[in-house]
Design a protein around this motif. Structure first.
Motif, mmCIF file in Angstrom:
data_model
loop_
_atom_site.group_PDB
_atom_site.id
_atom_site.type_symbol
_atom_site.label_atom_id
_atom_site.label_comp_id
_atom_site.label_asym_id
_atom_site.label_seq_id
_atom_site.Cartn_x
_atom_site.Cartn_y
_atom_site.Cartn_z
ATOM 1 N N TRP A 98 -1.264 -27.740 5.552
ATOM 2 C CA TRP A 98 -1.482 -26.302 5.687
ATOM 3 C C TRP A 98 -2.709 -25.975 6.541
ATOM 4 C CZ3 TRP A 98 2.670 -23.747 4.309
ATOM 5 C CH2 TRP A 98 3.472 -24.236 3.301
ATOM 6 N N GLY A 99 -2.870 -26.728 7.614
ATOM 7 C CA GLY A 99 -3.956 -26.437 8.544
ATOM 8 C C GLY A 99 -5.295 -27.008 8.149
ATOM 9 N N VAL A 100 -5.385 -27.657 6.981
ATOM 10 C CA VAL A 100 -6.617 -28.314 6.542
ATOM 11 C C VAL A 100 -6.514 -29.798 6.892
ATOM 12 C CG1 VAL A 100 -8.089 -28.892 4.579
ATOM 13 C CG2 VAL A 100 -6.973 -26.655 4.688
ATOM 14 N N VAL A 101 -7.514 -30.308 7.575
ATOM 15 C CA VAL A 101 -7.521 -31.715 7.981
ATOM 16 C C VAL A 101 -8.586 -32.443 7.177
ATOM 17 C CG1 VAL A 101 -7.867 -33.336 9.873
ATOM 18 C CG2 VAL A 101 -6.738 -31.139 10.300
ATOM 19 N N ARG A 102 -8.156 -33.487 6.479
ATOM 20 C CA ARG A 102 -9.061 -34.310 5.691
ATOM 21 C C ARG A 102 -9.155 -35.695 6.311
ATOM 22 N NH1 ARG A 102 -6.395 -31.013 2.073
ATOM 23 N NH2 ARG A 102 -7.736 -29.914 0.584
#
Length: 381
Positions: A98-102
């Motif tokens: 959802w557009g969050v990069v970890r």
């Protein structure tokens, strides 16, 4: 919006930027082992044809430097490609949801580096005569001793540096100082069932730390002087009273507090500890110290920030940067560093490290705006 800026913003490619970010995170690059990621970035940058060189730091370790425009740039975009060591070597790679990069380095600071590389690729689409006089510097070793930036600064010192450390896109014209203190207590080893016959080095260390914490030095606002026990270890020799304890302390100082003042007060506390703690054998060393700085908000980059942040629907909030960074080195050398990048410092160096694609893209647009606006102001002056 000027025609040049509109052209560059249109040339920023979110899909290419996402790929660069994910690729960078997937390349493991702890301090001292940065060659693979520099080879990747070198290939990316070589494709646009701007002058590109390796600056050797040591052995197979090197900075990447590329420039465009006329003359020696007085503004550089600066990013460090190294990370801390992986908390889990099997789980450091990039994951997007959802557009969050970890992933390791997603905030500190591969997000900022990816944004700067995308800015560079977009700026290079301008006709040569319209390109700003700006440099891009990708350094090694920031997470250890800053040897990459130190090497660069022995050869040149730009008037301004924009450093993409994670600030959640809040500009930091002020920067905390940093001190690192190492303490060692010695004891007497004895079987752990007979502690009264030995001397426990850990207990001695705990008493020293309690005295440090009670020092008047820490009676001021907590945000002025941030005290953190980073690491503690003792001798491991089986079922015995430990005869040695090593502790490392981090101190982050607001710009108005000088390291020498803190060192003097700490030395007083340690002297008192030696006098009052029975049987104490204590060694202390001040391994690193660097003062902070605070730049005037009336500066050539402010007008661009005031213009671009509303365009991106972002609040323009200024914060001090509370961690140590290469910004301290640039300032000491005579440069004026602005710390500004995607991702939050709160998650950096943890298994929850993350940034967002939206912030990384916004950072690329901000860097482009600053590069074009500063060059225009610089030429007018």
């Amino acid at each position: 919006m000027s025609e040049r800026l509109e052209h560059v913003w249109n040339a920023i490619d979110p899909l290419r930027l996402r790929q660069t970010l994910m690729d960078m995170i997937d390349i493991y690059s702890p301090s001292g082992k940065e060659e693979d990621i520099q080879l990747y970035l070198e290939e990316r940058l070589a494709a646009v044809g701007t002058p590109l060189r390796r600056q050797i730091v040591e052995d197979e370790r090197y900075n990447l430097i590329t420039t465009m425009g006329q003359g020696e740039p007085s503004l550089y975009l600066v990013g460090h490609v190294d990370t801390v060591a992986a908390w889990d070597i099997d789980e450091y790679a990039a994951i997007e949801e959802w557009g969050v990069v970890r992933g390791l380095g997603s905030a500190d600071m591969k997000g900022g580096c990816a944004a700067m590389v995308e800015t560079w690729l977009a700026l290079a689409t301008l006709p040569e005569e319209q390109r700003p006089s700006v440099g891009l510097l990708l350094v090694v070793g920031e997470e250890e001793n800053g040897d990459g930036s130190t090497k660069f600064l022995t050869e040149q010192c730009p008037d301004w540096a924009i450093i993409g450390e994670p600030t959640s896109l809040r500009p930091a014209f002020s920067h905390y100082g940093y001190m690192e203190v190492a303490l060692v207590t010695q004891g007497r080893r004895i079987h752990s069932s007979l502690p009264e016959l030995g001397h426990n080095a850990i207990e001695s260390m705990l008493r020293v730390l309690l005295q440090i914490e009670r020092s008047p030095l820490f009676s001021q606002q907590p945000s002025k002087l941030v005290y953190s026990i980073r690491e503690m270890s003792s001798s491991r020799a089986g079922f015995v009273v430990p005869d040695r304890c090593d502790t490392w302390i981090d101190l982050h100082l607001s710009p108005d507090i000088q390291p020498e003042t803190v060192r003097t007060e700490l030395e007083k506390a340690l002297t008192h500890a030696r006098k009052t703690i029975k049987g104490l054998s204590l060694e202390a060393s001040f391994d690193f110290e660097s003062g902070g700085y605070e730049l005037e908000l009336s500066n050539p980059l402010m007008e661009a920030l005031e213009d671009v942040f509303p365009r991106l629907n972002l609040p323009l909030e200024f914060v001090p940067f509370r961690s140590h960074s290469d910004g301290n080195l640039f300032y000491q050398a005579g440069s004026k560093p602005l710390i500004l990048g995607p991702g939050s410092l709160e998650t950096a160096h943890t298994s929850e490290e993350q940034t967002t694609l939206a912030e990384v893209e916004a950072a690329a647009r901000i860097y482009a705006s600053l590069a074009l606006a500063y060059t225009q102001t610089d030429q007018q002056n």
